[in-house]
Write a protein that holds these residues in place. Sequence first.
Motif, mmCIF file in Angstrom:
data_model
loop_
_atom_site.group_PDB
_atom_site.id
_atom_site.type_symbol
_atom_site.label_atom_id
_atom_site.label_comp_id
_atom_site.label_asym_id
_atom_site.label_seq_id
_atom_site.Cartn_x
_atom_site.Cartn_y
_atom_site.Cartn_z
ATOM 1 N N MET A 52 32.103 -10.318 37.481
ATOM 2 C CA MET A 52 32.495 -9.839 38.870
ATOM 3 C C MET A 52 31.227 -8.731 38.771
ATOM 4 S SD MET A 52 34.905 -11.267 39.707
ATOM 5 C CE MET A 52 36.342 -12.140 38.996
ATOM 6 N N THR A 53 30.791 -8.135 38.096
ATOM 7 C CA THR A 53 29.677 -7.535 38.033
ATOM 8 C C THR A 53 28.264 -7.750 37.608
ATOM 9 O OG1 THR A 53 29.978 -6.259 35.881
ATOM 10 C CG2 THR A 53 31.096 -5.215 37.742
ATOM 11 N N MET A 54 28.395 -8.905 36.493
ATOM 12 C CA MET A 54 27.023 -9.611 36.243
ATOM 13 C C MET A 54 27.192 -10.897 36.229
ATOM 14 S SD MET A 54 25.320 -9.009 32.568
ATOM 15 C CE MET A 54 23.831 -9.554 32.032
ATOM 16 N N PRO A 55 26.500 -11.794 37.122
ATOM 17 C CA PRO A 55 26.709 -13.055 37.242
ATOM 18 C C PRO A 55 26.800 -13.927 35.695
ATOM 19 C CG PRO A 55 25.436 -12.457 38.606
ATOM 20 C CD PRO A 55 25.568 -11.325 38.042
ATOM 21 N N ARG A 56 27.541 -14.943 35.257
ATOM 22 C CA ARG A 56 27.389 -15.461 34.435
ATOM 23 C C ARG A 56 26.136 -16.272 33.867
ATOM 24 N NH1 ARG A 56 32.865 -18.747 34.430
ATOM 25 N NH2 ARG A 56 32.424 -18.898 36.744
ATOM 26 N N PHE A 57 25.290 -16.325 34.986
ATOM 27 C CA PHE A 57 24.239 -17.275 34.696
ATOM 28 C C PHE A 57 22.802 -16.347 34.411
ATOM 29 C CE2 PHE A 57 24.701 -16.954 39.428
ATOM 30 C CZ PHE A 57 23.480 -15.953 39.383
ATOM 31 N N SER A 58 23.167 -14.952 34.126
ATOM 32 C CA SER A 58 22.138 -13.917 33.941
ATOM 33 C C SER A 58 22.597 -13.477 32.341
ATOM 34 C CB SER A 58 22.229 -12.860 34.961
ATOM 35 O OG SER A 58 23.353 -12.226 34.730
ATOM 36 N N GLY A 59 21.375 -12.921 31.853
ATOM 37 C CA GLY A 59 21.449 -12.450 30.455
ATOM 38 C C GLY A 59 20.995 -13.186 29.297
ATOM 39 N N ILE A 60 20.760 -12.803 28.287
ATOM 40 C CA ILE A 60 20.629 -13.526 26.981
ATOM 41 C C ILE A 60 21.564 -14.375 26.701
ATOM 42 C CG2 ILE A 60 19.474 -13.369 24.512
ATOM 43 C CD1 ILE A 60 17.743 -12.267 26.788
ATOM 44 N N ARG A 61 21.173 -15.748 26.190
ATOM 45 C CA ARG A 61 22.157 -16.585 25.806
ATOM 46 C C ARG A 61 22.896 -16.731 24.596
ATOM 47 N NH1 ARG A 61 22.548 -16.799 30.469
ATOM 48 N NH2 ARG A 61 22.141 -18.332 31.906
ATOM 49 N N SER A 62 23.453 -15.403 24.392
ATOM 50 C CA SER A 62 24.374 -15.318 22.912
ATOM 51 C C SER A 62 25.805 -16.099 23.347
ATOM 52 C CB SER A 62 24.791 -14.083 22.736
ATOM 53 O OG SER A 62 25.545 -13.211 23.701
ATOM 54 N N PHE A 63 26.510 -16.454 22.317
ATOM 55 C CA PHE A 63 27.813 -17.243 22.760
ATOM 56 C C PHE A 63 28.757 -16.269 23.525
ATOM 57 C CE2 PHE A 63 31.921 -18.749 21.920
ATOM 58 C CZ PHE A 63 31.781 -20.131 22.071
ATOM 59 N N MET A 64 29.169 -16.746 24.646
ATOM 60 C CA MET A 64 30.123 -16.173 25.654
ATOM 61 C C MET A 64 29.451 -14.727 25.833
ATOM 62 S SD MET A 64 33.866 -16.990 24.568
ATOM 63 C CE MET A 64 34.570 -16.231 26.196
ATOM 64 N N ARG A 65 28.114 -14.749 25.504
ATOM 65 C CA ARG A 65 27.544 -13.362 26.117
ATOM 66 C C ARG A 65 27.891 -12.226 25.000
ATOM 67 N NH1 ARG A 65 26.788 -12.307 32.466
ATOM 68 N NH2 ARG A 65 29.010 -12.313 32.543
ATOM 69 N N LEU A 66 28.393 -12.488 23.751
ATOM 70 C CA LEU A 66 28.754 -11.557 22.876
ATOM 71 C C LEU A 66 27.616 -10.657 22.703
ATOM 72 C CD1 LEU A 66 30.715 -13.860 20.341
ATOM 73 C CD2 LEU A 66 31.723 -11.918 21.372
ATOM 74 N N PRO A 67 27.760 -9.515 21.885
ATOM 75 C CA PRO A 67 26.775 -8.861 21.454
ATOM 76 C C PRO A 67 25.884 -9.471 20.514
ATOM 77 C CG PRO A 67 28.622 -7.585 21.514
ATOM 78 C CD PRO A 67 29.091 -8.851 21.716
ATOM 79 N N TYR A 68 24.409 -9.415 20.450
ATOM 80 C CA TYR A 68 23.813 -10.174 19.418
ATOM 81 C C TYR A 68 23.421 -9.164 18.383
ATOM 82 C CZ TYR A 68 19.497 -12.196 17.703
ATOM 83 O OH TYR A 68 18.545 -12.600 16.620
ATOM 84 N N GLN A 69 23.654 -9.519 17.144
ATOM 85 C CA GLN A 69 23.638 -8.544 16.008
ATOM 86 C C GLN A 69 23.342 -9.292 14.909
ATOM 87 O OE1 GLN A 69 26.648 -5.403 15.425
ATOM 88 N NE2 GLN A 69 26.223 -5.962 13.488
ATOM 89 N N GLN A 70 22.020 -9.053 14.516
ATOM 90 C CA GLN A 70 21.804 -9.829 13.172
ATOM 91 C C GLN A 70 22.121 -8.967 11.934
ATOM 92 O OE1 GLN A 70 17.337 -10.583 14.203
ATOM 93 N NE2 GLN A 70 17.733 -12.904 13.781
ATOM 94 N N GLU A 71 22.209 -7.854 12.004
ATOM 95 C CA GLU A 71 22.502 -6.750 10.910
ATOM 96 C C GLU A 71 23.870 -7.271 10.584
ATOM 97 O OE1 GLU A 71 21.543 -5.834 13.791
ATOM 98 O OE2 GLU A 71 19.544 -5.324 13.398
ATOM 99 N N ILE A 72 24.152 -7.453 9.227
ATOM 100 C CA ILE A 72 25.279 -7.886 8.592
ATOM 101 C C ILE A 72 26.411 -6.676 8.670
ATOM 102 C CG2 ILE A 72 26.779 -8.756 6.785
ATOM 103 C CD1 ILE A 72 23.951 -10.543 6.215
#
Length: 321
Positions: free
Chosen positions: A11-31
């Motif tokens: 509703m505030t950020m269209p689904r087609f925008s942003g970096i393509r993580s799964f379901m737009r989850l936070p991207y975090q490589q640190e374990i």
Amino acid sequence: MSEKFELPSPMTMPRFSGIRSFMRLPYQQEIEKKDFVILGVPFDTSASYRSGARFGPEAIRRSSVLLRPANVFHQIRPSDYITGVDGGDVMVIPGNTQQSHQNITAHVMEWAKGGTVPIVLGGDHSISLPELRALASVHGPLSLVHFDAHGDTWDEYWGEKYTHGTPFRRALEEGVIDPSRSIQIGMRGTVYDPNDINEARELGFEVITADEIRVIGLDETMKRVRQRVENQKIFLTFDIDFLDPVYAPGTGTPEIAGFTSAEAQHMLRQLAGLRFVGFDLVEVLPAFDPTEVTALTAATIVFEFLSLLAVSKRSQSEKVV
């Protein structure tokens, strides 16, 4: 640590925008300890026919932005009960199965030993073997729940022991799964030898073929799955060719007379309450998926994995109360 993962609101950020993580989850490589982590394994060197499943993780992530955060069947929004991130892709080396598998094992193990449940996007089915090695090093030998058109218990291809058709024979030989508590469902199609499926049974697996499922029904099939694994720790692997190619054309070794996406979803939903310690979804091949229906189906199946984890967490919290 937050008890929830917050997804950007469409509703505030269209689904087609942003970096393509799964379901737009936070991207975090640190374990870091989470309830789950999404990991991509873009590896297809061990495929026996069509190549291109290395692009599966990216396609699944891209289609996943269409998913909404709540599961009506389970009456749950996973983000209310579990926390997780997209951990990016595991480093693989095209053409080098052994080193790639070692990398997968090491990376999955680092996440798993902190209590996180890895959910891996493939990639060809050979990647299940190094995942199982990693998870068994943390949890001990696992029960295997295997949705597939093929048993993947052949001994070799062209003299090669490590291909996408051999992972579960190797897993059995290495002692990382307990065949007496493992089950394969959906096997169908032509085979190399009339005894292929019986050979898997002789190895100790319970096998329910597609033809048998048509006779006994979906609910009886899943009842047998639950009886087989009981209270064991489980690794669930889902090869997208479990589905009929009408519903999932984007795969490397399609077989006719498979299952619908609705049937697969129904079966997965009957597994609520089991002790899952790892999942993967493999063999999505975007080049043969022009309408992206395969990738969308794969993403939705992964959402069902998340829902299973959330249902278990909800049950635990209700017991505490």
